[in-house]
Scaffold this motif. Structure first.
Motif, PDB file in Angstrom:
ATOM      1  N   ALA A 138       0.821  -1.217   0.000  1.00 56.52           N
ATOM      2  CA  ALA A 138       0.000   0.000   0.000  1.00 56.52           C
ATOM      3  C   ALA A 138       0.853   1.263   0.000  1.00 56.52           C
ATOM      4  CB  ALA A 138      -0.943  -0.007   1.205  1.00 56.52           C
ATOM      5  N   SER A 139       2.173   1.097   0.083  1.00 58.96           N
ATOM      6  CA  SER A 139       3.053   2.268   0.148  1.00 58.96           C
ATOM      7  C   SER A 139       4.424   1.871  -0.391  1.00 58.96           C
ATOM      8  CB  SER A 139       3.201   2.721   1.605  1.00 58.96           C
ATOM      9  OG  SER A 139       3.920   1.742   2.335  1.00 58.96           O
ATOM     10  N   PRO A 140       5.257   2.853  -0.747  1.00 59.33           N
ATOM     11  CA  PRO A 140       6.617   2.521  -1.198  1.00 59.33           C
ATOM     12  C   PRO A 140       7.393   1.719  -0.148  1.00 59.33           C
ATOM     13  CG  PRO A 140       6.092   4.762  -1.820  1.00 59.33           C
ATOM     14  CD  PRO A 140       4.940   4.280  -0.965  1.00 59.33           C
ATOM     15  N   GLN A 141       7.229   2.019   1.134  1.00 59.32           N
ATOM     16  CA  GLN A 141       7.928   1.250   2.163  1.00 59.32           C
ATOM     17  C   GLN A 141       7.477  -0.210   2.150  1.00 59.32           C
ATOM     18  OE1 GLN A 141      10.340   2.488   4.946  1.00 59.32           O
ATOM     19  NE2 GLN A 141      10.703   0.356   4.361  1.00 59.32           N
ATOM     20  N   GLU A 142       6.177  -0.422   2.030  1.00 58.79           N
ATOM     21  CA  GLU A 142       5.702  -1.806   1.961  1.00 58.79           C
ATOM     22  C   GLU A 142       6.209  -2.498   0.707  1.00 58.79           C
ATOM     23  OE1 GLU A 142       1.455  -1.345   4.379  1.00 58.79           O
ATOM     24  OE2 GLU A 142       1.511  -2.447   2.496  1.00 58.79           O
ATOM     25  N   ALA A 143       6.272  -1.750  -0.394  1.00 60.43           N
ATOM     26  CA  ALA A 143       6.786  -2.331  -1.640  1.00 60.43           C
ATOM     27  C   ALA A 143       8.241  -2.764  -1.464  1.00 60.43           C
ATOM     28  CB  ALA A 143       6.660  -1.333  -2.790  1.00 60.43           C
ATOM     29  N   TYR A 144       9.021  -1.913  -0.816  1.00 56.94           N
ATOM     30  CA  TYR A 144      10.426  -2.233  -0.537  1.00 56.94           C
ATOM     31  C   TYR A 144      10.517  -3.488   0.337  1.00 56.94           C
ATOM     32  CZ  TYR A 144      15.242  -1.604   1.113  1.00 56.94           C
ATOM     33  OH  TYR A 144      16.558  -1.791   1.402  1.00 56.94           O
ATOM     34  N   ASP A 145       9.761  -3.473   1.411  1.00 62.51           N
ATOM     35  CA  ASP A 145       9.835  -4.588   2.358  1.00 62.51           C
ATOM     36  C   ASP A 145       9.330  -5.889   1.733  1.00 62.51           C
ATOM     37  OD1 ASP A 145      10.807  -2.754   4.139  1.00 62.51           O
ATOM     38  OD2 ASP A 145       8.929  -2.527   5.259  1.00 62.51           O
ATOM     39  N   ASN A 146       8.260  -5.788   0.930  1.00 63.18           N
ATOM     40  CA  ASN A 146       7.701  -7.003   0.339  1.00 63.18           C
ATOM     41  C   ASN A 146       8.708  -7.705  -0.571  1.00 63.18           C
ATOM     42  OD1 ASN A 146       5.316  -6.694   1.656  1.00 63.18           O
ATOM     43  ND2 ASN A 146       4.070  -6.248  -0.152  1.00 63.18           N
ATOM     44  N   THR A 147       9.503  -6.931  -1.300  1.00 62.85           N
ATOM     45  CA  THR A 147      10.502  -7.563  -2.172  1.00 62.85           C
ATOM     46  C   THR A 147      11.436  -8.447  -1.353  1.00 62.85           C
ATOM     47  OG1 THR A 147      10.410  -5.932  -3.926  1.00 62.85           O
ATOM     48  CG2 THR A 147      12.504  -7.057  -3.640  1.00 62.85           C
TER      49      THR A 147
END
Lengths: 437, 331
Positions: A138-147
């Protein structure tokens, strides 16, 4: 503590791919994910990331390149969007079926039609039965962490499945947000080097993907099903590890916002849960006890968590951002999965579905007010199964009452919103900008 | 342009020199360690299986094969087993070129990043004519264009054979397949002439410096071409003629005879293109008429003399390009 930056979802993923020290990357341009590849191409050209950057001739080839590279033992990355995701479809099942834990980001985009650049989840959802881990940031931080989280999860020897970390096109992919980058030491601890038990190595020959006969097929299918079940079991441990090492704690399956005393909740995944939170704050100021539940994984779907935790609410309003034409309730996959998960629950909430944000249309803040009022009205009217809950003109619908709405095209008054809303603040709220704030 | 493709006219053949290439002098000199071993269920007299065996003999232990869907997938891997003593991976019929691109990229990265301490392997895609010239063409082209250090082999049995003999772009004019049955409306069966796959790869992919045709009927020549291709750094391509007794309707004991007859009639030619220079490897002094080849196979059984003439004219034009248009002696 890692370095703090402000980047888009696309750039955040590129940073995470660099942190994961990926070996092979396969590119092909399509909006809105392209920004990730542009950034990775720069990183490789400037020597920030030591990886082979393969210019694939299409999405089908992208997925095929990373399949081959993963089979040979490399950690790999690719990505796509919209029709690119569906063009590569043939390769998804062989990738999971042969247990190659490749990662393919998706920055969602509508299919054709409408073919616009807007975000819609339909293209990713179309792949949900191919044995890939899938969920939304839902956010760039989550996108980073999900990778990072998805590599760790997918490469676990008990799982070895490919992953689709998804992010809404534009809403996440193109809007900057704060991101804390990992320290190399943190990544090293969280994500060990990829060492598959078997690879295409002439020193230890293996045969991958031989044809089998019908009576051998079921066992192979069962292996993939078990891997997905293992993933569901391991996910909480991976999130615990992530919280310990990086200091950011997520709920592994369902992120809840202001749900302690909520009667009605928005239920969705990805970017649309962000304005839903803002809407919940404002609606609470008006006395409506609204919460938000954000689904983290579409695959594996957290059936038990959904059944147990949604049971406490009177009404769940699904923000359905993908279409499955002619499916149960004429809605989308999320609607069907939530209903299925709740079938054996003792206390079942009433479920409304709002087909919203389709074609990439922005869901305006006022619309969340309308939806919340519809949920509130349904909560007052009764529950599914009582008969009393089915108000309005839904005769003939499966379930007896109308509970699926195309936002912006149908009056939500069918769910009882009109008289309730009118009695509370004098605002019908079902014709666009309303909402009372 | 320093390296243009010259279709051989009267020029002398170019000497082929590729560093590290170990030539096999004759059949007795061929390696005796097999990496494509018994235990498959290809048809008796299968041309593609022989092509596989010869390729694996030449390429040796440090080799990885990728096998797109086709006969050499279905007939070799039934019941979850396979005949390879080296690593093999199935690919879709569409994407052999892309999968070997990924394998190659993986080894480049892993060796550079010290994640792999073995030698860089021979990476070979062994694709049928459908997986090369038809549905697999895009992946083949992408792979050859990008310059991966791989060998792409098309084993050509001139049809989609394992699905029951359907036409492919390599099926010759006049052949009977189950998608081109001859009948009153379509008396010739297959109406079109095949693609020239080697020429397509050679003409459109500047990174490819070594290409060769080969035939299972000329095993030493075939094995040496595999070795040259593998010794060459960069993308290489081979097109191997592999007769199919079932699909072409001839006796399973005649596979080599049909292969030789193809070369003797000009239906198949043996040549290499090295750095843009064409070298013809075998030129029959006394060319046989195409009619002889046609009469030896059931798939051409319905052809009229006029149709056979059309096929002869097509063959003549192709041979003229290679400077091989020698007269056919009168019977």
């Amino acid at each position: 503590m890692g370095k703090q930056v402000r980047v888009s979802g696309c750039k955040a993923v590129a940073e995470a791919v660099k942190a994961a020290n990926v070996d092979v990357i396969a590119s092909y341009p399509i909006r809105p994910y392209t920004g990730t590849m542009v950034e990775l191409a720069r990183m490789v050209a400037e020597g920030e990331l030591d990886a082979e950057f393969v210019h694939a001739e299409g999405e089908h080839a992208q997925l095929s390149v990373v399949l081959g590279a993963s089979a040979a033992g490399a950690r790999v990355f690719t990505g796509s969007a919209g029709v690119g995701v569906t063009y590569a479809f043939e390769v998804y099942s062989p990738t999971s079926g042969e247990f190659h834990p490749v990662q393919c980001m998706i920055a969602n985009r509508t299919l054709d039609p409408p073919g616009d650049f807007g975000s819609e989840h339909t293209e990713a959802m179309a792949t949900r039965d191919q044995g890939w881990i899938m969920g939304w940031a839902a956010s760039p931080q989550e996108a980073y962490d999900n990778t990072l989280i998805y590599y760790r999860l997918g490469e676990d020897p008990r799982v070895m499945l490919p992953q689709f970390p998804c992010q809404d096109g534009y809403f996440v992919s193109h809007i900057s947000g704060p991101v804390e980058l990992a320290d190399p030491g943190q990544v090293k601890e969280f994500l060990p080097e990829f060492r598959p038990a078997r690879a295409l190595d002439p020193r230890r020959p293996v045969i991958m993907g031989p044809q089998c006969h019908a009576d051998q097929g079921a066992a192979i299918e069962l292996g993939r099903a078990e891997a997905m079940r293992n993933a569901r079991e391991i996910i909480p441990q991976v999130y615990d590890e992530f919280a310990r090492i990086f200091g950011r704690r997520y709920d592994p399956f369902l992120e809840e916002y202001k749900t302690d005393d909520a009667e009605v909740v928005f239920f969705g995944q990805g970017a649309h849960t962000v304005p839903a939170r803002l809407a919940a704050d404002r609606l609470r100021a008006q006395g409506l006890k609204v919460g938000v539940v954000q689904l983290r994984f579409m695959r594996p779907f957290p059936t038990d968590a959904v059944a147990e935790r949604l049971a406490r609410f009177k009404v769940v309003g699904i923000i359905e951002n993908s279409n499955s034409f002619g499916s149960a309730f004429d809605a989308g996959p999320l609607t069907a999965e939530v209903h299925a998960s709740l079938y054996y629950a003792e206390n079942r909430p009433q479920i409304l579905t709002f087909l919203a944000g389709l074609g990439g249309e922005n869901i305006r803040l006022g619309a969340y007010g309308e939806m919340a009022r519809a949920m509130h009205a349904a909560a007052q009217a009764g529950r599914v199964g009582d008969g009393a809950g089915h108000v309005g003109e839904g005769a003939g619908r499966v379930g007896g009452g109308k509970h699926v709405f195309w936002l912006g095209f149908e009056p939500l008054g069918d769910a009882g919103v009109e008289h309730v809303a009118a009695s509370e603040d004098g605002d019908g709220g079902s014709d666009g900008e309303g909402g009372g704030w | 342009m320093p390296e243009t493709i010259k279709w051989l006219g009267s020029e002398a053949p170019t000497e082929v020199r590729i560093e590290g290439y170990q030539e096999i002098k004759n059949v007795k000199d061929a390696p005796d360690v097999e990496y494509y071993v018994p235990g498959h269920r290809t048809c008796a007299g299968c041309g593609p299986a022989l092509a596989y065996r010869l390729t694996a003999l030449a390429s040796g232990k440090n080799t990885i094969f990728a096998g797109p869907t086709g006969c050499m997938y279905v007939a070799n891997t039934s019941y979850l087993c396979g005949p390879w003593a080296v690593p093999w991976i199935h690919t879709q019929i569409t994407n052999g070129g892309a999968v070997i691109s990924g394998i190659e990229a993986s080894y480049k990265a892993m060796i550079r990043k010290k994640k792999y301490d073995g030698e860089f392997p021979n990476i070979i895609c062994f694709a049928g004519d459908g997986g090369s010239a038809d549905i697999g063409l895009q992946a083949l082209s992408g792979c050859m264009y990008r310059g991966h250090d791989v060998l792409f082999i098309c084993y050509d049995n001139e049809s989609y054979a394992n699905t029951g003999i359907q036409t492919s772009p390599m099926t010759p004019y006049g052949a009977h397949t189950t998608f081109t049955p001859p009948g009153p409306v379509v008396p010739e069966g297959k109406k079109t002439f095949p693609k020239d796959l080697l020429k397509m790869v050679a003409a459109g992919h500047p990174a490819v410096k070594y290409l060769a045709t080969a035939s299972i009927a000329y095993p030493v020549d075939l094995m040496n071409k595999v070795r040259k291709a593998l010794a060459h750094k960069g993308p290489t391509f081979m097109h191997i003629h592999a007769p199919c007794p079932k699909g072409w309707a001839f006796e399973s004991s005649k596979t080599l005879d049909i292969g030789k007859l193809a070369v003797d009639t000009g239906m198949w030619t043996l040549y290499e293109i090295v750095n843009g220079q064409v070298k013809v490897n075998y030129a029959p002094r006394r060319r046989k008429p195409v009619a002889e080849y046609v009469q030896a196979q059931g798939r051409f059984g319905h052809l009229t003399p006029e149709m056979t003439e059309r096929l002869q004219a097509f063959v003549d034009s192709k041979l003229a390009e290679l400077g091989l248009l020698v007269p056919i002696p009168a019977v």
